[in-house]
Design an enzyme around this catalytic site. Structure first.
Site, PDB file in Angstrom:
ATOM      1  N   TYR A  82       0.834  -1.214   0.000  1.00  0.00           N
ATOM      2  CA  TYR A  82       0.000   0.000   0.000  1.00  0.00           C
ATOM      3  C   TYR A  82       0.868   1.263   0.000  1.00  0.00           C
ATOM      4  O   TYR A  82       0.609   2.200  -0.751  1.00  0.00           O
ATOM      5  CB  TYR A  82      -0.940  -0.033   1.210  1.00  0.00           C
ATOM      6  CG  TYR A  82      -1.900   1.145   1.279  1.00  0.00           C
ATOM      7  CD1 TYR A  82      -2.963   1.247   0.397  1.00  0.00           C
ATOM      8  CD2 TYR A  82      -1.731   2.156   2.233  1.00  0.00           C
ATOM      9  CE1 TYR A  82      -3.843   2.324   0.455  1.00  0.00           C
ATOM     10  CE2 TYR A  82      -2.602   3.224   2.303  1.00  0.00           C
ATOM     11  CZ  TYR A  82      -3.656   3.306   1.415  1.00  0.00           C
ATOM     12  OH  TYR A  82      -4.531   4.378   1.472  1.00  0.00           O
TER      13      TYR A  82
ATOM     14  N   LYS B 262       1.067   4.145  -2.887  1.00  0.00           N
ATOM     15  CA  LYS B 262       0.868   5.573  -2.609  1.00  0.00           C
ATOM     16  C   LYS B 262       2.131   6.387  -2.955  1.00  0.00           C
ATOM     17  O   LYS B 262       2.047   7.591  -3.190  1.00  0.00           O
ATOM     18  CB  LYS B 262       0.433   5.780  -1.157  1.00  0.00           C
ATOM     19  CG  LYS B 262      -1.003   5.300  -0.899  1.00  0.00           C
ATOM     20  CD  LYS B 262      -2.028   6.046  -1.747  1.00  0.00           C
ATOM     21  CE  LYS B 262      -3.466   5.640  -1.458  1.00  0.00           C
ATOM     22  NZ  LYS B 262      -4.459   6.341  -2.285  1.00  0.00           N
TER      23      LYS B 262
HETATM   24  N1  LIG Z   1      -8.836   5.373   5.297  1.00  0.00           N
HETATM   25  C1  LIG Z   1      -7.579   5.789   5.477  1.00  0.00           C
HETATM   26  O1  LIG Z   1      -7.000   5.671   6.568  1.00  0.00           O
HETATM   27  C2  LIG Z   1      -6.844   6.433   4.347  1.00  0.00           C
HETATM   28  C3  LIG Z   1      -5.632   7.094   4.616  1.00  0.00           C
HETATM   29  C4  LIG Z   1      -4.941   7.713   3.577  1.00  0.00           C
HETATM   30  C5  LIG Z   1      -5.457   7.649   2.291  1.00  0.00           C
HETATM   31  N2  LIG Z   1      -6.617   6.989   2.048  1.00  0.00           N
HETATM   32  C6  LIG Z   1      -7.116   6.958   0.671  1.00  0.00           C
HETATM   33  O2  LIG Z   1      -8.375   7.598   0.626  1.00  0.00           O
HETATM   34  C7  LIG Z   1      -9.092   7.140  -0.522  1.00  0.00           C
HETATM   35  C8  LIG Z   1     -10.501   6.794  -0.099  1.00  0.00           C
HETATM   36  O3  LIG Z   1     -10.421   5.688   0.787  1.00  0.00           O
HETATM   37  P1  LIG Z   1     -11.440   5.443   1.991  1.00  0.00           P
HETATM   38  O4  LIG Z   1     -10.619   5.262   3.194  1.00  0.00           O
HETATM   39  O5  LIG Z   1     -12.540   6.420   1.975  1.00  0.00           O
HETATM   40  O6  LIG Z   1     -11.946   3.976   1.592  1.00  0.00           O
HETATM   41  P2  LIG Z   1     -13.369   3.421   1.196  1.00  0.00           P
HETATM   42  O7  LIG Z   1     -14.361   3.808   2.214  1.00  0.00           O
HETATM   43  O8  LIG Z   1     -13.151   1.980   0.920  1.00  0.00           O
HETATM   44  O9  LIG Z   1     -13.697   4.188  -0.180  1.00  0.00           O
HETATM   45  C9  LIG Z   1     -13.025   3.854  -1.367  1.00  0.00           C
HETATM   46  C10 LIG Z   1     -13.829   4.365  -2.538  1.00  0.00           C
HETATM   47  O10 LIG Z   1     -13.151   3.989  -3.747  1.00  0.00           O
HETATM   48  C11 LIG Z   1     -14.075   3.325  -4.583  1.00  0.00           C
HETATM   49  N3  LIG Z   1     -13.469   2.360  -5.472  1.00  0.00           N
HETATM   50  C12 LIG Z   1     -12.729   1.273  -5.147  1.00  0.00           C
HETATM   51  N4  LIG Z   1     -12.443   0.570  -6.246  1.00  0.00           N
HETATM   52  C13 LIG Z   1     -13.006   1.221  -7.282  1.00  0.00           C
HETATM   53  C14 LIG Z   1     -13.074   0.984  -8.672  1.00  0.00           C
HETATM   54  N5  LIG Z   1     -12.527  -0.096  -9.233  1.00  0.00           N
HETATM   55  N6  LIG Z   1     -13.723   1.878  -9.453  1.00  0.00           N
HETATM   56  C15 LIG Z   1     -14.307   2.965  -8.907  1.00  0.00           C
HETATM   57  N7  LIG Z   1     -14.310   3.225  -7.597  1.00  0.00           N
HETATM   58  C16 LIG Z   1     -13.658   2.364  -6.802  1.00  0.00           C
HETATM   59  C17 LIG Z   1     -15.022   2.629  -3.622  1.00  0.00           C
HETATM   60  O11 LIG Z   1     -16.205   2.240  -4.304  1.00  0.00           O
HETATM   61  P3  LIG Z   1     -17.032   0.924  -3.819  1.00  0.00           P
HETATM   62  O12 LIG Z   1     -17.715   1.299  -2.550  1.00  0.00           O
HETATM   63  O13 LIG Z   1     -17.954   0.634  -4.944  1.00  0.00           O
HETATM   64  O14 LIG Z   1     -16.012  -0.153  -3.612  1.00  0.00           O
HETATM   65  C18 LIG Z   1     -15.221   3.723  -2.610  1.00  0.00           C
HETATM   66  O15 LIG Z   1     -16.141   4.663  -3.078  1.00  0.00           O
HETATM   67  C19 LIG Z   1      -8.291   5.977  -1.080  1.00  0.00           C
HETATM   68  O16 LIG Z   1      -7.519   6.429  -2.176  1.00  0.00           O
HETATM   69  C20 LIG Z   1      -7.389   5.592   0.082  1.00  0.00           C
HETATM   70  O17 LIG Z   1      -6.211   4.951  -0.354  1.00  0.00           O
HETATM   71  C21 LIG Z   1      -7.332   6.393   3.042  1.00  0.00           C
END
Ligand SMILES: NC(=O)c1ccc[n+]([C@@H]2O[C@H](COP(=O)([O-])OP(=O)(O)OC[C@H]3O[C@@H](n4cnc5c(N)ncnc54)[C@H](OP(=O)(O)O)[C@@H]3O)[C@@H](O)[C@H]2O)c1
Length: 347
Positions: free
Chosen positions: A223, A227
């Site tokens: 991961y 990133k």
């Molecule tokens: N949570 C953390 O601690 C954290 C920290 C730093 C960065 N981030 C980043 O923040 C971003 C959002 O993550 P989150 O934590 O909010 O996770 P999340 O709740 O799992 O949301 C991820 C989103 O991406 C969508 N997605 C995944 N695969 C996809 C695909 N093939 N096509 C289109 N959409 C897709 C998901 O859609 P579905 O619901 O349909 O799967 C969902 O809407 C990500 O880039 C993650 O790496 C997260």
């Protein structure tokens, strides 16, 4: 920078974590010190956000709608989930239905990205802000139909292709508005901890081929490496797709990290990873709403944020694999490989 812009950026800035704090201390600090909640108006601006049916993306979409964006475009894998999200946004903001548009986009497919990039031009006549947020954190090795490892496909290759395909629309809007449009990619502080030996290449070896191989996949390290590639893509876009027009860029491009947040990101984790993740959430996670503040503020930085990494309300060092000579060399190689694949897909 005009005085008004300078004041706006100043108002978004915070102190950042204590100097010298270690990773866990920073995460704990971040959970106790959420980012500032931006209150700038997005009136008259169209905002696109991918992965906006849940998590940080949904919370950012609620903010853009509440901050009066003309249209908020939810680019989502499942239209049904997108419609549900739209209803949540309307309920939270009392905006009219026409202010929120749901569009289908599956980032596991280059074809879907290309179709989306055409269809958005029929939906809206301008694009002021694009937040490329959709991402996954797979707990085990899997590939997409394209043949690439899943996170490499969704978080990196499709994100880069979408960015490149959206640039003309962003530039066109910038020319009409007389100010930069904004492209913000959701990154993670995890890129700061990637070590040089994780991505050492043999002579002639291609980075993406190494990273897509099953032997390379490592649930603890992949991961962060993905990133890191987000940072590399941002730098490549800055170098190749953004131009200076009368002292300001036409498209301002940055990476924003929400910090560690409790979301659906670990939905596929097996119990032995899900359990410690839950405990970590209790100890040091932000809510998705708190994390989404950094995405929204990241889109307000314009020239000042161009080419930078924004998290915890400060511009942050993205780590040695970005700033060292070795990291810079790897970035050039990675971007060449990524942009060659994107150009080939664009035909
Ligand atoms: N949570 C953390 O601690 C954290 C920290 C730093 C960065 N981030 C980043 O923040 C971003 C959002 O993550 P989150 O934590 O909010 O996770 P999340 O709740 O799992 O949301 C991820 C989103 O991406 C969508 N997605 C995944 N695969 C996809 C695909 N093939 N096509 C289109 N959409 C897709 C998901 O859609 P579905 O619901 O349909 O799967 C969902 O809407 C990500 O880039 C993650 O790496 C997260």
């Amino acid at each position: 920078m005009t005085m008004a812009t300078y004041k706006q950026i100043e108002s978004l800035m915070g102190t950042g974590p204590p100097a010298g704090a270690k990773q866990m201390q920073v995460m704990r600090w971040a959970s106790k010190n959420p980012p500032k909640d931006p209150n700038a108006s997005f009136s008259g601006k169209n905002v696109l956000i991918t992965g906006s049916n849940t998590g940080i993306g949904l919370q950012a979409a609620i903010k853009f709608a509440a901050l009066d964006a003309a249209k908020v475009i939810l680019a989502v894998r499942s239209p049904a989930k997108g419609e549900e999200a739209k209803q949540k946004i309307i309920a939270a903001t009392k905006r009219e239905s026409a202010a929120v548009i749901v569009m289908q986009l599956d980032m596991s497919s280059f074809e879907s990205v290309k179709t989306f990039a055409v269809q958005i031009q029929a939906q809206v006549d301008r694009l002021d802000v694009a937040v490329l947020n959709a991402g996954i954190a797979p707990p085990k090795y899997a590939t997409e139909k394209t043949g690439w490892e899943s996170a490499l496909q969704v978080n990196v290759l499709s994100t880069a292709l979408l960015a490149i395909l959206l640039v003309p629309m962003l530039k066109d809007t910038a020319a009409k508005a007389g100010r930069p449009s904004q492209l913000t990619i959701t990154g993670s502080f995890a890129c700061q901890y990637v070590q040089p030996d994780e991505l050492k290449l043999s002579p002639g070896e291609k980075l993406l081929e190494k990273m897509t191989s099953p032997e390379h996949f490592n649930v603890e390290k992949s991961y962060g490496q993905i990133k890191l590639l987000t940072q590399y893509v941002m730098k490549g876009l800055v170098d190749d797709y953004s131009y200076d027009v009368n002292g300001q860029v036409d498209v301002a491009i940055d990476v924003a990290c929400p910090g560690y947040c409790s979301t659906d990101l670990g939905r596929d984790f097996p119990w032995y990873i899900a359990l410690p993740t839950k405990l970590m959430h209790l100890y040091c996670a932000r809510t998705a709403e708190e994390g989404s503040r950094s995405l929204v503020s990241g889109t307000l930085l314009g020239n000042a944020g161009h080419g930078k990494f924004w998290t915890n309300d400060v511009f942050t060092d993205p780590g040695i694999m970005v700033t060292s000579d070795e990291g810079k060399k790897l970035q050039r190689q990675a971007w060449k490989e990524i942009s060659d694949i994107c150009k080939q897909k664009m035909g």
